[in-house]
Design a protein around this motif. Structure first.
Motif, short mmCIF file in Angstrom:
data_model
loop_
_atom_site.label_atom_id
_atom_site.label_comp_id
_atom_site.label_asym_id
_atom_site.label_seq_id
_atom_site.Cartn_x
_atom_site.Cartn_y
_atom_site.Cartn_z
N GLY A 1 7.47 -6.65 -5.17
CA GLY A 1 7.77 -7.07 -3.81
C GLY A 1 8.46 -5.99 -3.00
N LEU A 2 9.42 -5.29 -3.63
CA LEU A 2 10.11 -4.20 -2.94
C LEU A 2 9.15 -3.05 -2.62
N PHE B 1 4.25 -4.38 10.03
CA PHE B 1 5.21 -4.52 8.93
C PHE B 1 5.29 -5.97 8.46
N LEU C 1 7.12 -3.95 0.41
CA LEU C 1 7.90 -3.80 1.64
C LEU C 1 8.07 -2.33 2.02
N SER D 1 4.71 -0.97 3.26
CA SER D 1 4.42 -1.58 4.56
C SER D 1 5.29 -0.97 5.65
N ALA D 2 6.57 -0.73 5.32
CA ALA D 2 7.46 -0.11 6.30
C ALA D 2 6.99 1.29 6.66
N PRO E 1 2.60 -6.75 3.94
CA PRO E 1 2.90 -7.22 2.58
C PRO E 1 2.00 -8.37 2.14
#
Length: 209
Positions: free
Chosen positions: A133-134, A153, A137, A140-141, A157
């Motif tokens: 998950g991190l 953003f 993110l 995506s960032a 995800p």
């Protein structure tokens, strides 16, 4: 595999991982000599043919300067169905060719892992999922930052997760024996535009299904 969707590097020998049917050409005599596409497959019909040709000693070339730009699926449902079918096609291609790529197992194993984790509410098994998950993110960032789009953003995800999980589910579906008569028909509209060069302005669109 992302080189299917970007122009990177110079013309080079490759395998089917960098090639895709919407932007692909064959020498007619070689196409016919190998019997063309296996009609039992959809999708991955081109991957199976390219794999056969490669193992027979044929050369496959990826030229990033020859590009086709196409629209992507316009809804979440169609995106999910697209990658579900991609995964099923890869599994059925593996069954037909009897050649297994270990990397193809990863999405299927990840899908099984995601389904297993909820049965262990307090467990170190959650750690890889949290790291995943991190990572989503962070990637995506980075992409949203380059595009300067907050909306990207927020959406990316979920898009990445759908791609990974739907592809994994499709692998299980194909491996467990999806029947050809029950396969969903391809869906979604694709917009075609003729582009002069890789960065030139598109001409007037022509819709195709």
């Amino acid at each position: 595999m992302r080189n299917r969707y970007r122009a990177w590097g110079e013309a080079r020998l490759t395998d089917d991982s960098e090639l895709i049917l919407c932007n692909l050409s064959f020498r007619r005599e070689r196409f016919l000599a190998f019997g063309g596409l296996d009609e039992r497959l959809y999708p991955n019909e081109e991957n199976e043919l390219l794999d056969r040709m490669l193992h027979a000693g044929e050369g496959l070339v990826h030229d990033p300067h020859l590009a086709v730009f196409r629209s992507q699926r316009p809804t979440w449902r169609l995106l999910c169905r697209q990658f579900l079918n991609y995964g099923r096609g890869r599994a059925e291609q593996t069954v037909i060719s009897r050649r297994l790529r270990p990397v193809s197992l990863l999405p299927a194993l990840f899908m099984a892992y995601v389904l297993l984790v909820p049965f262990f509410p307090v467990s170190p098994l959650w750690l890889p999922l949290a790291c995943y998950g991190l990572l989503l993110l962070a990637v995506s960032a980075g992409e949203a930052g380059r595009a300067r789009s907050l909306g990207m953003f927020v959406r990316l995800p979920f898009i990445y997760a759908i791609i990974h999980l739907a592809y994994g589910a499709g692998l299980w579906w194909g491996a467990l024996g999806a029947l050809p008569g029950r396969r969903p028909k391809p869906g979604g509209e694709v917009t075609l535009r003729q582009v002069k060069g890789l960065t030139g302005p598109p001409a007037a669109p022509a819709a195709a299904k």
